[in-house]
Design an enzyme around this catalytic site. Sequence first.
Site, mmCIF file in Angstrom:
data_model
loop_
_atom_site.group_PDB
_atom_site.id
_atom_site.type_symbol
_atom_site.label_atom_id
_atom_site.label_comp_id
_atom_site.label_asym_id
_atom_site.label_seq_id
_atom_site.Cartn_x
_atom_site.Cartn_y
_atom_site.Cartn_z
ATOM 1 N N TRP A 12 0.625 -1.354 0.434
ATOM 2 C CA TRP A 12 0.050 -0.112 -0.038
ATOM 3 C C TRP A 12 0.813 1.488 0.317
ATOM 4 O O TRP A 12 0.539 2.287 -0.974
ATOM 5 C CB TRP A 12 -1.105 0.101 1.429
ATOM 6 C CG TRP A 12 -2.135 0.804 1.098
ATOM 7 C CD1 TRP A 12 -2.512 1.451 2.551
ATOM 8 C CD2 TRP A 12 -2.571 1.854 -0.035
ATOM 9 N NE1 TRP A 12 -3.863 3.040 1.995
ATOM 10 C CE2 TRP A 12 -3.658 2.516 0.811
ATOM 11 C CE3 TRP A 12 -2.539 2.142 -1.257
ATOM 12 C CZ2 TRP A 12 -4.489 3.646 0.277
ATOM 13 C CZ3 TRP A 12 -3.003 2.754 -1.580
ATOM 14 C CH2 TRP A 12 -4.432 3.647 -1.249
ATOM 15 N N ARG A 33 15.534 -1.170 4.360
ATOM 16 C CA ARG A 33 16.393 -2.194 3.970
ATOM 17 C C ARG A 33 16.818 -1.211 2.810
ATOM 18 O O ARG A 33 16.210 -0.796 1.795
ATOM 19 C CB ARG A 33 15.792 -3.345 2.927
ATOM 20 C CG ARG A 33 15.218 -4.749 4.512
ATOM 21 C CD ARG A 33 14.954 -5.687 3.421
ATOM 22 N NE ARG A 33 14.934 -6.493 2.234
ATOM 23 C CZ ARG A 33 14.028 -6.795 1.471
ATOM 24 N NH1 ARG A 33 12.437 -7.086 1.794
ATOM 25 N NH2 ARG A 33 14.308 -6.938 0.420
ATOM 26 N N LYS A 106 -5.012 1.335 9.131
ATOM 27 C CA LYS A 106 -6.776 0.822 9.002
ATOM 28 C C LYS A 106 -6.510 0.326 10.392
ATOM 29 O O LYS A 106 -6.553 -1.341 10.249
ATOM 30 C CB LYS A 106 -7.409 0.048 8.350
ATOM 31 C CG LYS A 106 -7.408 1.180 6.859
ATOM 32 C CD LYS A 106 -8.069 0.654 6.122
ATOM 33 C CE LYS A 106 -7.893 1.355 4.628
ATOM 34 N NZ LYS A 106 -9.048 0.795 2.939
ATOM 35 N N GLY A 136 -10.917 3.255 2.118
ATOM 36 C CA GLY A 136 -11.341 3.535 1.401
ATOM 37 C C GLY A 136 -11.594 2.214 0.784
ATOM 38 O O GLY A 136 -10.456 0.681 0.796
ATOM 39 N N LYS A 191 -13.854 -3.069 9.236
ATOM 40 C CA LYS A 191 -14.098 -3.430 7.994
ATOM 41 C C LYS A 191 -12.798 -5.271 8.377
ATOM 42 O O LYS A 191 -13.088 -5.883 7.385
ATOM 43 C CB LYS A 191 -13.871 -2.819 6.881
ATOM 44 C CG LYS A 191 -12.548 -2.657 6.671
ATOM 45 C CD LYS A 191 -11.560 -2.869 5.577
ATOM 46 C CE LYS A 191 -10.170 -2.793 5.432
ATOM 47 N NZ LYS A 191 -9.485 -3.276 4.758
ATOM 48 N N ASP A 244 -15.476 0.286 1.543
ATOM 49 C CA ASP A 244 -14.190 -0.773 1.841
ATOM 50 C C ASP A 244 -14.478 -2.052 2.470
ATOM 51 O O ASP A 244 -14.074 -2.594 2.188
ATOM 52 C CB ASP A 244 -13.941 -0.459 3.193
ATOM 53 C CG ASP A 244 -12.264 -0.619 3.623
ATOM 54 O OD1 ASP A 244 -11.769 -1.130 2.750
ATOM 55 O OD2 ASP A 244 -11.615 0.016 4.043
ATOM 56 N N SER A 254 -7.335 -9.168 0.056
ATOM 57 C CA SER A 254 -7.553 -8.404 0.646
ATOM 58 C C SER A 254 -6.470 -9.731 1.600
ATOM 59 O O SER A 254 -7.297 -10.629 1.531
ATOM 60 C CB SER A 254 -9.129 -8.291 0.523
ATOM 61 O OG SER A 254 -9.332 -8.304 2.804
ATOM 62 N N ARG A 255 -5.935 -8.950 1.892
ATOM 63 C CA ARG A 255 -4.973 -10.268 3.148
ATOM 64 C C ARG A 255 -5.796 -10.746 4.228
ATOM 65 O O ARG A 255 -5.887 -11.919 5.187
ATOM 66 C CB ARG A 255 -3.948 -9.273 3.863
ATOM 67 C CG ARG A 255 -2.983 -9.414 3.102
ATOM 68 C CD ARG A 255 -1.802 -8.466 3.528
ATOM 69 N NE ARG A 255 -2.146 -6.842 3.096
ATOM 70 C CZ ARG A 255 -1.397 -5.910 3.488
ATOM 71 N NH1 ARG A 255 0.159 -6.447 4.394
ATOM 72 N NH2 ARG A 255 -1.274 -4.293 3.861
#
Length: 334
Positions: A12, A33, A106, A136, A191, A244, A254-255
């Site tokens: 992200w 790194r 988030k 979002g 969410k 979202d 989505s993880r």
Amino acid sequence: MTRAAVFGTGNWGTAFGMVLADAGTDVTLVGRRPDLAEAINTRHENPDYLPGIRLPEAMRATTDPAEALRDADFAVLAIPSQSLRANLAAWAPLAERRTVWVSLMKGVELGTCMRMSEVIDECTGAGRERIAVISGPNLAQEIARRMPAAAVVASESPSVAEELQKACHTQYFRPYTNTDVVGCELGGAIKNVIGLAAGMADGMGLGDNAKGTLITRGLAEATRLGMAVGADPYTFSGLAGLGDLVATCGSSLSRNHMFGVHLGRGLSIEQATAEVRQTTEGVKSCRSVLELAERHDVDMPIARAVVGVVHEGHGPKEMLAALMARSAKSEGLY
């Protein structure tokens, strides 16, 4: 030219850095790194998180936060929420007094139950007028491929929200402004928790009716808690809430959703963590979200069930049974 320092070279952070650069903002990514910074600078690629996607040549990376923060208009934070406080202790003294701090995170802090903007305010002394939040349906892999997306840019200062909106508005990324920071942050944090539950339902093969129910009742839980802490309930029907939530609960990108899928298929927490391989915010934040709800006497049965699975050793089938066995009293929308 507007300058932005983006802390975090994961999916992200890198993708939003691309958005800023495409909008004409001068962008410096800050990572830990040296090898990854060198790859971004010389190959214009983030091989670890966005392999095969060419980054704008104007983007550069460094491991030196002081270099990135020099003359920065925006300091964008895209790091795991539970590490924010420790990192800000080192970064905050390096920033310009005029720099606006922007949260892409988030989560809700463990122990304090503070939202990320509250942690930023406490650690930097910036004041709420120099803090903004972006939230979002923003799946990083799609945005990095310049697929259409929208987001909410929230700040208690309308002028700050508008300046940030200009700094990240492109042909594929449409930001809307809002002053409801509380609602936007809670929508984003909750969410993730509902995304875990929806993923478990998918992993167990429960079907679309179950997922639709979880999304709808999850939205009700988010709205109830939001109203209890002063958010505008209408925020939860917008991009930072429903938008979202739908993206997180329905996408394999989505993880949180995929973590839940692995749990629903019978994997352990350790095995699911190994499969996802990146920070899954809802796994830690579900506890602080539930604690925040309990402090305000707000009922959040889905969040409670997720905490039971992720932190108390219950199985997904137990979660389902507990939810279905609840009293059928009328709760209304909220």
